[in-house]
Motif scaffolding. Structure first.
Motif, PDB file in Angstrom:
ATOM      1  N   LEU A 111     -56.779 -67.730  49.768  1.00 40.92           N
ATOM      2  CA  LEU A 111     -57.037 -68.499  48.550  1.00 40.92           C
ATOM      3  C   LEU A 111     -56.955 -67.510  47.401  1.00 40.92           C
ATOM      4  CD1 LEU A 111     -58.020 -71.261  47.322  1.00 40.92           C
ATOM      5  CD2 LEU A 111     -60.345 -70.352  47.540  1.00 40.92           C
ATOM      6  N   GLY A 112     -55.976 -67.696  46.529  1.00 45.76           N
ATOM      7  CA  GLY A 112     -55.763 -66.693  45.489  1.00 45.76           C
ATOM      8  C   GLY A 112     -55.329 -67.278  44.168  1.00 45.76           C
ATOM      9  N   VAL A 128     -53.944 -77.079  52.353  1.00 47.14           N
ATOM     10  CA  VAL A 128     -55.253 -76.593  52.774  1.00 47.14           C
ATOM     11  C   VAL A 128     -55.246 -75.075  52.763  1.00 47.14           C
ATOM     12  CG1 VAL A 128     -56.891 -76.462  54.701  1.00 47.14           C
ATOM     13  CG2 VAL A 128     -55.737 -78.627  54.182  1.00 47.14           C
ATOM     14  N   PHE A 129     -56.329 -74.485  52.207  1.00 49.86           N
ATOM     15  CA  PHE A 129     -56.451 -73.040  52.112  1.00 49.86           C
ATOM     16  C   PHE A 129     -57.610 -72.554  52.980  1.00 49.86           C
ATOM     17  CE2 PHE A 129     -54.681 -74.689  48.180  1.00 49.86           C
ATOM     18  CZ  PHE A 129     -53.549 -73.899  48.011  1.00 49.86           C
ATOM     19  N   LEU A 130     -57.377 -71.488  53.743  1.00 50.12           N
ATOM     20  CA  LEU A 130     -58.393 -70.873  54.594  1.00 50.12           C
ATOM     21  C   LEU A 130     -58.734 -69.508  54.019  1.00 50.12           C
ATOM     22  CD1 LEU A 130     -56.854 -71.723  58.103  1.00 50.12           C
ATOM     23  CD2 LEU A 130     -58.481 -73.074  56.766  1.00 50.12           C
ATOM     24  N   GLU A 131     -60.016 -69.290  53.704  1.00 51.74           N
ATOM     25  CA  GLU A 131     -60.419 -68.075  52.986  1.00 51.74           C
ATOM     26  C   GLU A 131     -61.623 -67.409  53.657  1.00 51.74           C
ATOM     27  OE1 GLU A 131     -61.041 -64.983  50.656  1.00 51.74           O
ATOM     28  OE2 GLU A 131     -59.236 -66.229  50.503  1.00 51.74           O
ATOM     29  N   SER A 149     -60.255 -76.200  50.340  1.00 53.81           N
ATOM     30  CA  SER A 149     -60.370 -74.882  50.966  1.00 53.81           C
ATOM     31  C   SER A 149     -61.549 -74.854  51.935  1.00 53.81           C
ATOM     32  CB  SER A 149     -60.542 -73.796  49.901  1.00 53.81           C
ATOM     33  OG  SER A 149     -61.687 -74.045  49.100  1.00 53.81           O
ATOM     34  N   TYR A 150     -61.443 -73.969  52.936  1.00 48.11           N
ATOM     35  CA  TYR A 150     -62.479 -73.827  53.956  1.00 48.11           C
ATOM     36  C   TYR A 150     -62.754 -72.350  54.205  1.00 48.11           C
ATOM     37  CZ  TYR A 150     -61.335 -78.707  54.885  1.00 48.11           C
ATOM     38  OH  TYR A 150     -61.099 -80.055  54.749  1.00 48.11           O
TER      39      TYR A 150
END
Length: 290
Positions: A111-112, A128-131, A149-150
């Protein structure tokens, strides 16, 4: 010497105008390159929309407007002084695939500052973002609550890469299955349930951190992305790995996404297209290189 013709001033101006028009057209055509296809397409669509709105004599509440998420993205990137880590050429590789496939399902490890852009380019699809950094997720959510995001955790570190490469050579790691139930040490098993159940059309691996020995490495993210692609019901998944100038991303992308599936490398970005292996027992884990 042949005398010059004495054209009236009006004719000279007309000829000059025609010449300038052709010059402008020629220069315009020669100045565009393939890396600007996505921007040109957006601009063309915006022009058509503006033209349509201009023809309307009275605009009702149902008139077409630019969607709010796209408007926010335009304002953000126009006013931001922060440059995304990927270059224009690197971004354009993924953007061209999104142009063909969107709206689609797009999974991003990381996530950026470029996340709003990816979500906007996949407008109407699910991104979907995984951070790994929970505090960073909260900061981004306050600014861009529309992003999905998750928080995820990674148990492996960069300094474990050599051991994990050896562990990945066992038969269990070559068997196509849902990563949740895989016996392979490289499979990520703690992701949100929907991440395993969605058929992803694109997967971008640009996280976890991975730039120093004690940092979480991208070994398991790369392997899991490849396994999700092979385990989908049918069709192909486009997988992108960033920072392939680093040892982990270089070696693990070639080993588990396969050189035979690699379509392109642009700068530090590699693009792989991996077909479904479900019901295809004759397909090897990696295709033979010609």
């Amino acid at each position: 010497m042949k005398p010059k013709s004495n054209y009236p001033l009006k004719h000279k101006l007309i000829l000059l105008g025609i010449f300038l028009a052709f010059l402008v057209i020629f220069l315009s055509r020669s100045s565009f390159s393939s890396t600007h296809d996505v921007v040109y397409s957006v601009a063309q669509n915006s022009s058509l929309q503006a033209s349509s709105e201009a023809k309307a004599s009275d605009c009702s509440p149902t008139c077409s407007k630019i969607p709010n998420p796209l408007a926010q993205a335009l304002i953000h990137y126009t006013t931001s002084t922060i440059t995304p880590q990927q270059t224009l050429k690197e971004i354009s590789v993924t953007a061209r695939v999104l142009k063909k496939k969107s709206p689609c399902n797009f999974l991003v490890f990381g996530l950026g500052h470029d996340s709003l852009m990816w979500s906007s380019l996949n407008y109407g699809g699910r991104t979907v973002f995984l951070e790994e950094d929970a505090a960073w997720i909260e900061q981004i959510r306050r600014r861009f609550p529309m992003l999905e995001s998750y928080h995820v955790t990674y148990d492996s570190k960069v300094n474990q890469a050599d051991n994990l490469m050896e562990a990945g050579k066992v038969p269990e790691c070559m068997a196509v299955s849902d990563p949740r139930y895989s016996m392979c040490q490289l499979a990520l098993k703690g992701l949100p349930t929907e991440v395993y159940e969605i058929q992803w059309d694109l997967i971008m691996v640009d996280a976890p951190t991975g730039y120093y020995e004690e940092a979480p490495g991208r070994m398991t993210a790369i392997y899991t992305a490849g396994m999700m692609a092979r385990n989908r019901n049918n069709g192909e998944t486009d997988v992108f790995v960033h920072d392939v100038n680093r040892s982990v991303e270089e070696q693990f992308s070639k080993a588990f996404l396969c050189e035979g599936y690699m379509k392109k490398q642009e700068g530090r970005l590699r693009h792989f297209t991996i077909p479904s292996h479900r019901g295809e027992s004759s397909l090897p884990f990696c295709p033979t290189l010609n």
